[in-house]
Design a protein around this motif. Sequence first.
Motif, PDB file in Angstrom:
ATOM      1  N   GLY A   1       8.654 -15.286  10.281  1.00  0.00           N
ATOM      2  CA  GLY A   1       8.695 -14.232   9.284  1.00  0.00           C
ATOM      3  C   GLY A   1       9.937 -14.245   8.415  1.00  0.00           C
ATOM      4  O   GLY A   1      10.145 -13.325   7.621  1.00  0.00           O
ATOM      5  N   ARG A   2      10.782 -15.296   8.534  1.00  0.00           N
ATOM      6  CA  ARG A   2      11.978 -15.378   7.702  1.00  0.00           C
ATOM      7  C   ARG A   2      11.597 -15.941   6.338  1.00  0.00           C
ATOM      8  O   ARG A   2      10.765 -16.842   6.228  1.00  0.00           O
ATOM      9  N   PHE A   3      12.221 -15.401   5.290  1.00  0.00           N
ATOM     10  CA  PHE A   3      11.934 -15.862   3.933  1.00  0.00           C
ATOM     11  C   PHE A   3      12.295 -17.335   3.763  1.00  0.00           C
ATOM     12  O   PHE A   3      13.317 -17.797   4.262  1.00  0.00           O
TER      13      PHE A   3
ATOM     14  N   PRO B   1      10.460 -24.313  -1.632  1.00  0.00           N
ATOM     15  CA  PRO B   1       9.276 -24.943  -1.034  1.00  0.00           C
ATOM     16  C   PRO B   1       9.622 -26.019  -0.015  1.00  0.00           C
ATOM     17  O   PRO B   1       8.838 -26.304   0.865  1.00  0.00           O
ATOM     18  N   VAL B   2      10.791 -26.619  -0.110  1.00  0.00           N
ATOM     19  CA  VAL B   2      11.199 -27.637   0.858  1.00  0.00           C
ATOM     20  C   VAL B   2      12.252 -27.096   1.815  1.00  0.00           C
ATOM     21  O   VAL B   2      12.911 -27.834   2.504  1.00  0.00           O
ATOM     22  N   SER B   3      12.415 -25.791   1.852  1.00  0.00           N
ATOM     23  CA  SER B   3      13.368 -25.118   2.754  1.00  0.00           C
ATOM     24  C   SER B   3      14.786 -25.615   2.584  1.00  0.00           C
ATOM     25  O   SER B   3      15.527 -25.742   3.537  1.00  0.00           O
ATOM     26  N   SER B   4      15.188 -25.934   1.384  1.00  0.00           N
ATOM     27  CA  SER B   4      16.566 -26.355   1.159  1.00  0.00           C
ATOM     28  C   SER B   4      17.131 -25.610  -0.035  1.00  0.00           C
ATOM     29  O   SER B   4      16.408 -25.248  -0.962  1.00  0.00           O
ATOM     30  N   ILE B   5      18.411 -25.384   0.027  1.00  0.00           N
ATOM     31  CA  ILE B   5      19.110 -24.682  -1.038  1.00  0.00           C
ATOM     32  C   ILE B   5      20.314 -25.520  -1.417  1.00  0.00           C
ATOM     33  O   ILE B   5      21.057 -25.977  -0.554  1.00  0.00           O
ATOM     34  N   THR B   6      20.528 -25.745  -2.711  1.00  0.00           N
ATOM     35  CA  THR B   6      21.708 -26.453  -3.164  1.00  0.00           C
ATOM     36  C   THR B   6      22.828 -25.441  -3.317  1.00  0.00           C
ATOM     37  O   THR B   6      22.671 -24.426  -3.995  1.00  0.00           O
ATOM     38  N   VAL B   7      23.969 -25.716  -2.678  1.00  0.00           N
ATOM     39  CA  VAL B   7      25.102 -24.805  -2.694  1.00  0.00           C
ATOM     40  C   VAL B   7      26.315 -25.537  -3.249  1.00  0.00           C
ATOM     41  O   VAL B   7      26.602 -26.653  -2.846  1.00  0.00           O
ATOM     42  N   THR B   8      26.999 -24.902  -4.167  1.00  0.00           N
ATOM     43  CA  THR B   8      28.273 -25.427  -4.649  1.00  0.00           C
ATOM     44  C   THR B   8      29.339 -24.438  -4.185  1.00  0.00           C
ATOM     45  O   THR B   8      29.245 -23.251  -4.476  1.00  0.00           O
ATOM     46  N   ALA B   9      30.324 -24.935  -3.427  1.00  0.00           N
ATOM     47  CA  ALA B   9      31.287 -24.015  -2.840  1.00  0.00           C
ATOM     48  C   ALA B   9      32.610 -24.704  -2.574  1.00  0.00           C
ATOM     49  O   ALA B   9      32.682 -25.918  -2.472  1.00  0.00           O
TER      50      ALA B   9
END
Length: 190
Positions: free
Chosen positions: A35-37, A41-49
Amino acid sequence: MANYLVFNCSANDLKTTVYGVYGSEFKPIAVDSSGRFLFSPVSSITVTASGLDIRSLNSSRDSILVTANGLNIRNLSGTQDSVQVSNNGFVEDTLSTSVATGTVYLLTKNISQYRENSYFIRNTGASNITVTLQVAPVDSDIYYVDNSSAQSVPSSTNNITSVTVPMKFARLKVVASGNTSVVIYYNGRA
């Protein structure tokens, strides 16, 4: 169904669908089996940090692909960490040149960033050459030592040699019995 009353009193039978808007099109928002958001669509997030702090990872639910410059990672433990190399950096360089009778040093490279280093040389001229791979901790003639034995490379033939010790610089020592020409390729893999 705005302003419609819900008459079902059983919470287990109450369900809803959540939509987001992309441009002017409505898209359903997905969740995983718990039930987690799902944010992609590929369950990945690009992060710049900078100063990125990641919670403890679990191999059964987490997968991370990191591409970075100057990445600093805590000490890894075999009991809780697993690292898989997905892309080995590979570099190459080439040189086509004429070689006069005598000794010349060619394609000096800083090899410190690469764990595998090799040189390919082709004698494209008419005279024989002898090739020796040399390495040094600094790029100064007085520090270079032979890392291979002298190898004869007759006209129209090839030779491959590779660095066998960790060192910062490498080059080819080419001794020509007469004027000739060569093509050299350097390959390094991180």
